[in-house]
Design a protein around this motif. Structure first.
Motif: not given
Ligand SMILES: *Cc1c(COP(=O)(O)O)cnc(C)c1O
Length: 221
Positions: A23, A25, A47, A68, A152, A154, A196-197, A212, A215, A221
């Motif tokens: 990722v 961004k 994103n 994303i 997908m 979160m 994610m991270t 995904r 960081s 960031r």
């Molecule tokens: C920014 C983002 C990530 C990555 O996040 P990190 O914590 O930096 O790994 C993953 N998925 C989505 C939808 C994001 O917006």
């Protein structure tokens, strides 16, 4: 640590079947190039439409761009000519628009259905109820230029690992139920993008196929 070291640490600690979307961004093109050249990393996630377009113009066509973030229908047309995967499809209106633009540029656009699994209100995504209604109505069957590749989600932003695990288990269950009920003849429906991270290890335990990572590779960031 530099980004290739961070990348390697993650790459070598996860199973081969799990793919990494880097990722990128807010990060410069030079970092994307470095990872692409030195590690053969093709998939990058963005994103924001404007940022994605600028980076796409500067980088080779072989890069597999994933969208994303929340995608507005009026911006779909800017990314459909080249996008590799829209991970964040969160309404029928949006997928219908993606299909329309897919027709125009003669591409079948790979998409994931974003499902809301977190307790927070703010995160986008379908509820499983909305998704079932949409699929039951068979309104998607007319969409010739989208290919639904999976789901997908979160997790909630929390330190409570048990809660995160429960949410990922829920997404995995939804994926399996949707696959057997609506996509049983479609082998392309095979991706579960979660992790994610801070939570990718839990996500992989719970069946993720696509993580995904921002960081954790590129730094904060
Ligand atoms: C920014 C983002 C990530 C990555 O996040 P990190 O914590 O930096 O790994 C993953 N998925 C989505 C939808 C994001 O917006």
């Amino acid at each position: 640590m530099d980004l290739t070291k961070c990348f390697d640490e993650i790459r070598f600690s996860i199973p081969d079947h799990v793919r990494i979307v880097a990722v990128s961004k807010t990060k410069p093109v030079s970092m994307i190039q470095e990872l692409h050249h030195t590690r053969n990393q093709y998939s990058f996630g963005e994103n924001k439409v404007q940022e994605l377009i600028s980076k796409h113009e500067l980088l080779p066509d072989e890069i597999d761009w994933h969208f994303i973030g929340h995608l507005q229908t009026n911006k779909v047309k800017y990314i459909t000519p080249f996008i590799g995967l829209v991970q964040s499809v969160d309404s029928f209106r949006l997928i219908n628009e993606i299909n329309k633009e897919g027709v125009k540029c003669n591409r079948i656009i790979p998409c994931l259905l974003q499902i809301h699994i977190a307790t927070e209100e703010a995160k986008f995504g379908f509820s499983i109820k909305e998704l079932r209604e949409m699929l039951d109505n068979k309104i998607m069957e007319d969409l010739s230029h989208v290919s639904i590749r999976g789901v997908m989600g979160m997790a909630t932003f929390t330190y409570d690992e048990k809660q995160i695990r429960t949410e990922f288990k829920t997404l995995y269950k939804y994926f399996n139920n949707l696959r057997s009920e609506y996509f049983s003849t479609n082998n392309e429906f095979c991706e579960i993008s979660m992790g994610m991270t801070d939570d990718y290890k839990i996500a992989i335990d719970e069946g993720s196929t696509l993580i995904r990572i921002g960081s954790g590779i590129f730094g904060g960031r």
